[in-house]
Design a protein around this motif. Structure first.
Motif, PDB file in Angstrom:
ATOM      1  N   ASP A  18       0.823  -1.216   0.000  1.00 24.74           N
ATOM      2  CA  ASP A  18       0.000   0.000   0.000  1.00 24.74           C
ATOM      3  C   ASP A  18       0.855   1.263   0.000  1.00 24.74           C
ATOM      4  O   ASP A  18       0.332   2.370   0.088  1.00 24.74           O
ATOM      5  CB  ASP A  18      -0.899   0.018   1.245  1.00 24.74           C
ATOM      6  CG  ASP A  18      -1.866  -1.148   1.257  1.00 24.74           C
ATOM      7  OD1 ASP A  18      -2.433  -1.434   0.185  1.00 24.74           O
ATOM      8  OD2 ASP A  18      -2.031  -1.776   2.312  1.00 24.74           O
ATOM      9  N   GLY A  20       3.559   3.596  -1.871  1.00 28.95           N
ATOM     10  CA  GLY A  20       4.193   3.888  -3.154  1.00 28.95           C
ATOM     11  C   GLY A  20       5.563   4.502  -2.925  1.00 28.95           C
ATOM     12  O   GLY A  20       5.744   5.281  -2.003  1.00 28.95           O
ATOM     13  N   GLY A  73       2.969  13.939   6.206  1.00 31.23           N
ATOM     14  CA  GLY A  73       2.169  13.404   5.100  1.00 31.23           C
ATOM     15  C   GLY A  73       2.933  12.531   4.130  1.00 31.23           C
ATOM     16  O   GLY A  73       2.457  12.231   3.039  1.00 31.23           O
ATOM     17  N   CYS A  74       4.137  12.134   4.507  1.00 32.36           N
ATOM     18  CA  CYS A  74       4.952  11.338   3.588  1.00 32.36           C
ATOM     19  C   CYS A  74       5.150   9.914   4.084  1.00 32.36           C
ATOM     20  O   CYS A  74       6.197   9.325   3.873  1.00 32.36           O
ATOM     21  CB  CYS A  74       6.272  12.039   3.292  1.00 32.36           C
ATOM     22  SG  CYS A  74       6.018  13.576   2.402  1.00 32.36           S
ATOM     23  N   SER A  75       4.171   9.405   4.791  1.00 35.57           N
ATOM     24  CA  SER A  75       4.047   7.974   5.078  1.00 35.57           C
ATOM     25  C   SER A  75       4.849   7.391   6.240  1.00 35.57           C
ATOM     26  O   SER A  75       5.044   6.180   6.296  1.00 35.57           O
ATOM     27  CB  SER A  75       4.282   7.127   3.820  1.00 35.57           C
ATOM     28  OG  SER A  75       5.626   7.022   3.509  1.00 35.57           O
ATOM     29  N   LYS A  76       5.265   8.200   7.172  1.00 37.28           N
ATOM     30  CA  LYS A  76       5.953   7.634   8.344  1.00 37.28           C
ATOM     31  C   LYS A  76       5.003   6.709   9.130  1.00 37.28           C
ATOM     32  O   LYS A  76       5.361   5.586   9.463  1.00 37.28           O
ATOM     33  CB  LYS A  76       6.492   8.748   9.247  1.00 37.28           C
ATOM     34  CG  LYS A  76       7.566   9.589   8.558  1.00 37.28           C
ATOM     35  CD  LYS A  76       8.136  10.672   9.446  1.00 37.28           C
ATOM     36  CE  LYS A  76       7.124  11.753   9.833  1.00 37.28           C
ATOM     37  NZ  LYS A  76       6.570  12.500   8.673  1.00 37.28           N
ATOM     38  N   THR A  77       3.800   7.210   9.392  1.00 37.60           N
ATOM     39  CA  THR A  77       2.814   6.395  10.113  1.00 37.60           C
ATOM     40  C   THR A  77       2.465   5.144   9.317  1.00 37.60           C
ATOM     41  O   THR A  77       2.382   4.044   9.865  1.00 37.60           O
ATOM     42  CB  THR A  77       1.527   7.214  10.351  1.00 37.60           C
ATOM     43  OG1 THR A  77       1.898   8.474  10.910  1.00 37.60           O
ATOM     44  CG2 THR A  77       0.575   6.503  11.283  1.00 37.60           C
ATOM     45  N   THR A  78       2.271   5.333   8.020  1.00 39.70           N
ATOM     46  CA  THR A  78       1.897   4.209   7.163  1.00 39.70           C
ATOM     47  C   THR A  78       2.997   3.143   7.164  1.00 39.70           C
ATOM     48  O   THR A  78       2.714   1.945   7.201  1.00 39.70           O
ATOM     49  CB  THR A  78       1.621   4.702   5.724  1.00 39.70           C
ATOM     50  OG1 THR A  78       0.786   5.856   5.807  1.00 39.70           O
ATOM     51  CG2 THR A  78       0.923   3.658   4.898  1.00 39.70           C
ATOM     52  N   HIS A 212      -3.696   4.602  -4.797  1.00 39.48           N
ATOM     53  CA  HIS A 212      -4.962   5.221  -4.395  1.00 39.48           C
ATOM     54  C   HIS A 212      -6.018   5.269  -5.499  1.00 39.48           C
ATOM     55  O   HIS A 212      -7.108   5.811  -5.294  1.00 39.48           O
ATOM     56  CB  HIS A 212      -4.706   6.602  -3.795  1.00 39.48           C
ATOM     57  CG  HIS A 212      -3.979   6.508  -2.483  1.00 39.48           C
ATOM     58  ND1 HIS A 212      -4.581   6.041  -1.335  1.00 39.48           N
ATOM     59  CD2 HIS A 212      -2.682   6.744  -2.152  1.00 39.48           C
ATOM     60  CE1 HIS A 212      -3.696   6.017  -0.358  1.00 39.48           C
ATOM     61  NE2 HIS A 212      -2.528   6.436  -0.828  1.00 39.48           N
ATOM     62  N   ALA A 237       0.074  12.181   1.241  1.00 39.49           N
ATOM     63  CA  ALA A 237      -1.248  12.508   1.775  1.00 39.49           C
ATOM     64  C   ALA A 237      -2.015  13.390   0.781  1.00 39.49           C
ATOM     65  O   ALA A 237      -3.224  13.212   0.574  1.00 39.49           O
ATOM     66  CB  ALA A 237      -1.109  13.219   3.112  1.00 39.49           C
ATOM     67  N   GLU A 240      -3.155  11.286  -2.166  1.00 33.40           N
ATOM     68  CA  GLU A 240      -4.320  10.490  -1.762  1.00 33.40           C
ATOM     69  C   GLU A 240      -5.569  11.373  -1.811  1.00 33.40           C
ATOM     70  O   GLU A 240      -6.614  10.972  -2.316  1.00 33.40           O
ATOM     71  CB  GLU A 240      -4.115   9.936  -0.346  1.00 33.40           C
ATOM     72  CG  GLU A 240      -5.267   9.084   0.126  1.00 33.40           C
ATOM     73  CD  GLU A 240      -5.118   8.615   1.580  1.00 33.40           C
ATOM     74  OE1 GLU A 240      -4.293   9.187   2.324  1.00 33.40           O
ATOM     75  OE2 GLU A 240      -5.834   7.681   1.954  1.00 33.40           O
TER      76      GLU A 240
END
Ligand code: ATP
Length: 282
Positions: A18, A20, A73-78, A212, A237, A240
């Protein structure tokens, strides 16, 4: 009851697929470029959890902490969630800002409690968002009193040092301000790995758009490569959001619409202004 306020537990559903882009992440200290960020994280996260016996046999102690830094918003959490998913680890999420805003003693109690619960639920990943708020450099305050941040930091250090005997617990922290992190946390045995999560480049933007729009019917005139070229400085983010909004524009035009056309993407794109500036691209 407030003891569990601000912490959520789950095994996340997000997977590496999920995410990219992010083919190469840098180790902040070594400056080394890894071929695959996810590979590095995977080794740090999945291996010790899945192969703890092998680690013990070889006499190596697994990494206890990984610090992810980069713009919002650059996917650290993801990434942290995908790591937990891959390792099938319970995911405990804490926010530095939330801990900081709690009553005296409450934040420390929540921290200790979370480590305790993570031990019981192991394998576990404790994700620490906005870590700089809690782990900010000490000193600087002129008064003798210990600040909220200092108390939280010292609790965090104690808990992380206590992980020695614990099996299968990894702390992943995220920050937009790595330079504000107290050096004590970067010592060996604490956050051993520091990874920069960059804003998406062209290829990454294309992949994020693919992720997305996976469940979306896009018209033939939609050229995701072209959109990726036109969205420099957009974060994951924002990309998306662009896809979601394009779908909404299509529906607003015709509530029985089934496909999203290029024109919908363009309408949304023109109305968006990226939050990043060229200075954010390292
Ligand atoms: P913050 O610093 O604000 O907490 P963050 O770096 O942790 O931000 P995320 O929360 O991971 O960012 O990303 C926000 C949203 O953007 C996520 O819901 C995710 O779907 C999307 N996103 C960000 N980067 C990517 C990516 N590389 N691939 C796919 N989706 C992404």
């Amino acid at each position: 009851p407030s003891i569990t306020r601000g912490v959520t537990v789950e095994i996340p559903k997000v997977s590496w697929a999920d995410i990219g882009g992010l083919k190469d992440l840098k180790d902040l200290r070594g400056g080394t470029v890894f071929s695959l960020l996810t590979e590095k994280l995977q080794q740090a996260v999945e291996w010790p959890i899945k192969h703890s016996a092998a680690f013990a046999r070889m006499g190596i102690s697994p990494i206890r902490g990984v610090l992810l830094h980069g713009p919002p918003g650059c996917s650290k959490t993801t990434l942290a969630k995908a790591a937990a998913n891959a390792a099938q680890a319970s995911f405990f999420s804490l926010s530095g800002a939330e801990l900081y805003s709690m009553y005296v003693g409450e934040g420390e109690a929540l921290l200790r409690n979370t480590f305790q619960r993570a031990r019981l639920a192991a394998p576990s990943i404790i994700f620490f968002d906005e870590a700089d708020v809690v782990a900010a450099k000490r000193g600087g305050s002129s008064s003798d009193s210990i600040t909220v941040g200092e108390r939280l930091l010292s609790t965090l250090l104690t808990e992380m040092d206590g992980l020695e005997q614990a099996k299968g617990i990894l702390v992943l922290a995220a920050t937009n301000r790595p330079y504000a992190i107290d050096a004590a946390l970067l010592r060996p045995g604490r956050f051993d790995l520091v990874l920069y999560v960059p804003p998406p480049d062209l290829e990454a933007r294309y992949e994020i758009l693919c992720v997305h729009t996976r469940n979306m019917k896009v018209a033939e005139d939609v050229d995701l490569r072209r959109i990726a070229e036109d969205t420099e400085l957009f974060t994951g983010a924002e990309l998306e959001g662009l896809c979601r909004e394009a779908g909404i524009v299509a529906l607003r035009e015709n509530i029985s619409a089934t496909v999203v056309c290029n024109q919908h993407f363009q309408t949304v794109k023109e109305s968006l202004k990226p939050a990043l500036t060229p200075a954010d691209i390292e």
